[in-house]
Write a protein that holds these residues in place. Structure first.
Motif, PDB file in Angstrom:
ATOM      1  N   LEU A  24     -10.574  -5.859  -4.454  1.00  0.00           N
ATOM      2  CA  LEU A  24      -9.712  -6.647  -5.335  1.00  0.00           C
ATOM      3  C   LEU A  24      -8.396  -5.921  -5.601  1.00  0.00           C
ATOM      4  CD1 LEU A  24      -9.357  -9.177  -7.044  1.00  0.00           C
ATOM      5  CD2 LEU A  24     -10.411  -7.940  -8.935  1.00  0.00           C
ATOM      6  N   GLY A  25      -8.447  -4.620  -5.820  1.00  0.00           N
ATOM      7  CA  GLY A  25      -7.229  -3.842  -6.022  1.00  0.00           C
ATOM      8  C   GLY A  25      -6.345  -3.840  -4.793  1.00  0.00           C
ATOM      9  N   GLN A  26      -6.962  -3.780  -3.624  1.00  0.00           N
ATOM     10  CA  GLN A  26      -6.191  -3.823  -2.385  1.00  0.00           C
ATOM     11  C   GLN A  26      -5.551  -5.184  -2.190  1.00  0.00           C
ATOM     12  OE1 GLN A  26      -8.923  -2.636   0.657  1.00  0.00           O
ATOM     13  NE2 GLN A  26      -8.918  -0.492   0.034  1.00  0.00           N
ATOM     14  N   ILE A  27      -6.258  -6.253  -2.545  1.00  0.00           N
ATOM     15  CA  ILE A  27      -5.686  -7.598  -2.437  1.00  0.00           C
ATOM     16  C   ILE A  27      -4.513  -7.745  -3.403  1.00  0.00           C
ATOM     17  CG2 ILE A  27      -6.128 -10.055  -2.875  1.00  0.00           C
ATOM     18  CD1 ILE A  27      -8.924  -9.620  -1.702  1.00  0.00           C
ATOM     19  N   ILE A  28      -4.655  -7.193  -4.599  1.00  0.00           N
ATOM     20  CA  ILE A  28      -3.565  -7.279  -5.575  1.00  0.00           C
ATOM     21  C   ILE A  28      -2.329  -6.542  -5.078  1.00  0.00           C
ATOM     22  CG2 ILE A  28      -2.840  -6.521  -7.883  1.00  0.00           C
ATOM     23  CD1 ILE A  28      -5.723  -7.136  -8.799  1.00  0.00           C
ATOM     24  N   PHE A  48      -1.219   2.066  -9.424  1.00  0.00           N
ATOM     25  CA  PHE A  48      -2.431   2.059  -8.614  1.00  0.00           C
ATOM     26  C   PHE A  48      -3.288   0.894  -9.073  1.00  0.00           C
ATOM     27  CE2 PHE A  48      -6.782   3.643  -7.697  1.00  0.00           C
ATOM     28  CZ  PHE A  48      -6.654   3.682  -6.319  1.00  0.00           C
ATOM     29  N   ALA A  49      -3.542  -0.058  -8.178  1.00  0.00           N
ATOM     30  CA  ALA A  49      -4.299  -1.250  -8.534  1.00  0.00           C
ATOM     31  C   ALA A  49      -5.799  -1.039  -8.410  1.00  0.00           C
ATOM     32  CB  ALA A  49      -3.873  -2.425  -7.658  1.00  0.00           C
ATOM     33  N   GLY A  50      -6.238   0.042  -7.876  1.00  0.00           N
ATOM     34  CA  GLY A  50      -7.661   0.317  -7.714  1.00  0.00           C
ATOM     35  C   GLY A  50      -8.017   0.449  -6.254  1.00  0.00           C
ATOM     36  N   GLY A  51      -9.123   1.099  -5.996  1.00  0.00           N
ATOM     37  CA  GLY A  51      -9.523   1.366  -4.630  1.00  0.00           C
ATOM     38  C   GLY A  51     -10.467   0.342  -4.037  1.00  0.00           C
ATOM     39  N   ASP A  52     -10.904  -0.603  -4.854  1.00  0.00           N
ATOM     40  CA  ASP A  52     -11.822  -1.612  -4.335  1.00  0.00           C
ATOM     41  C   ASP A  52     -11.048  -2.729  -3.637  1.00  0.00           C
ATOM     42  OD1 ASP A  52     -10.655  -2.565  -6.616  1.00  0.00           O
ATOM     43  OD2 ASP A  52     -12.461  -3.463  -7.451  1.00  0.00           O
ATOM     44  N   GLY A  98       0.807  -1.209   0.000  1.00  0.00           N
ATOM     45  CA  GLY A  98       0.000   0.000   0.000  1.00  0.00           C
ATOM     46  C   GLY A  98       0.843   1.264   0.000  1.00  0.00           C
ATOM     47  N   TRP A  99       2.049   1.173   0.508  1.00  0.00           N
ATOM     48  CA  TRP A  99       2.955   2.314   0.491  1.00  0.00           C
ATOM     49  C   TRP A  99       3.787   2.347  -0.797  1.00  0.00           C
ATOM     50  CZ3 TRP A  99       8.325   2.113   0.318  1.00  0.00           C
ATOM     51  CH2 TRP A  99       8.963   3.341   0.423  1.00  0.00           C
ATOM     52  N   LEU A 100       4.302   1.179  -1.228  1.00  0.00           N
ATOM     53  CA  LEU A 100       5.257   1.124  -2.328  1.00  0.00           C
ATOM     54  C   LEU A 100       4.630   1.425  -3.687  1.00  0.00           C
ATOM     55  CD1 LEU A 100       8.140   0.442  -3.304  1.00  0.00           C
ATOM     56  CD2 LEU A 100       7.355  -1.921  -3.565  1.00  0.00           C
ATOM     57  N   LEU A 101       3.505   0.816  -3.987  1.00  0.00           N
ATOM     58  CA  LEU A 101       2.940   0.963  -5.327  1.00  0.00           C
ATOM     59  C   LEU A 101       2.587   2.411  -5.670  1.00  0.00           C
ATOM     60  CD1 LEU A 101       0.841  -2.301  -5.675  1.00  0.00           C
ATOM     61  CD2 LEU A 101       3.086  -1.776  -6.588  1.00  0.00           C
ATOM     62  N   PRO A 102       1.960   3.175  -4.774  1.00  0.00           N
ATOM     63  CA  PRO A 102       1.741   4.591  -5.116  1.00  0.00           C
ATOM     64  C   PRO A 102       3.043   5.384  -5.278  1.00  0.00           C
ATOM     65  CG  PRO A 102       0.243   3.944  -3.378  1.00  0.00           C
ATOM     66  CD  PRO A 102       1.213   2.825  -3.570  1.00  0.00           C
ATOM     67  N   GLN A 103       4.085   4.991  -4.551  1.00  0.00           N
ATOM     68  CA  GLN A 103       5.378   5.659  -4.701  1.00  0.00           C
ATOM     69  C   GLN A 103       5.948   5.436  -6.097  1.00  0.00           C
ATOM     70  OE1 GLN A 103       6.752   7.676  -2.381  1.00  0.00           O
ATOM     71  NE2 GLN A 103       4.960   7.282  -1.116  1.00  0.00           N
TER      72      GLN A 103
END
Length: 85
Positions: free
Chosen positions: A61-65, A55-59, A46-51
């Motif tokens: 499924l995106g959080q699980i990914i 962005f995998a999505g806010g739902d 959750g910290w690394l990908l936005p850096q």
């Protein structure tokens, strides 16, 4: 952090840990260890990908990914350092 948000983070981390354990065979710590790595990976992903601008999505499924990606990275790094030491 609210209790509901914490429980959702723990659940997503648990799912991500199980998925990461299936993806990265040989570096795992068993079911319980992978769940713990998944919870830490959820925070890390959750910290690394936005850096990185991803962005995998806010739902859910995106959080699980993103949590699974973080957990896989952690499992590979931990496995690398376990083999070196």
């Amino acid at each position: 952090m609210q209790l509901e948000a914490l429980l959702i983070l723990l659940l997503i981390g648990a799912v991500a840990g199980l998925l990461a354990g299936m993806i990265v065979k040989g570096y795992g710590f068993g079911v319980v260890g992978n769940i713990i790595v998944g919870i830490v990976g959820a925070v890390f992903g959750g910290w690394l990908l936005p850096q990185l601008g991803l962005f995998a999505g806010g739902d859910v499924l995106g959080q699980i990914i993103s949590a699974t990606i973080g957990a896989v990275i952690l499992l590979v790094l931990i496995g690398f350092f376990r083999r070196v030491a």
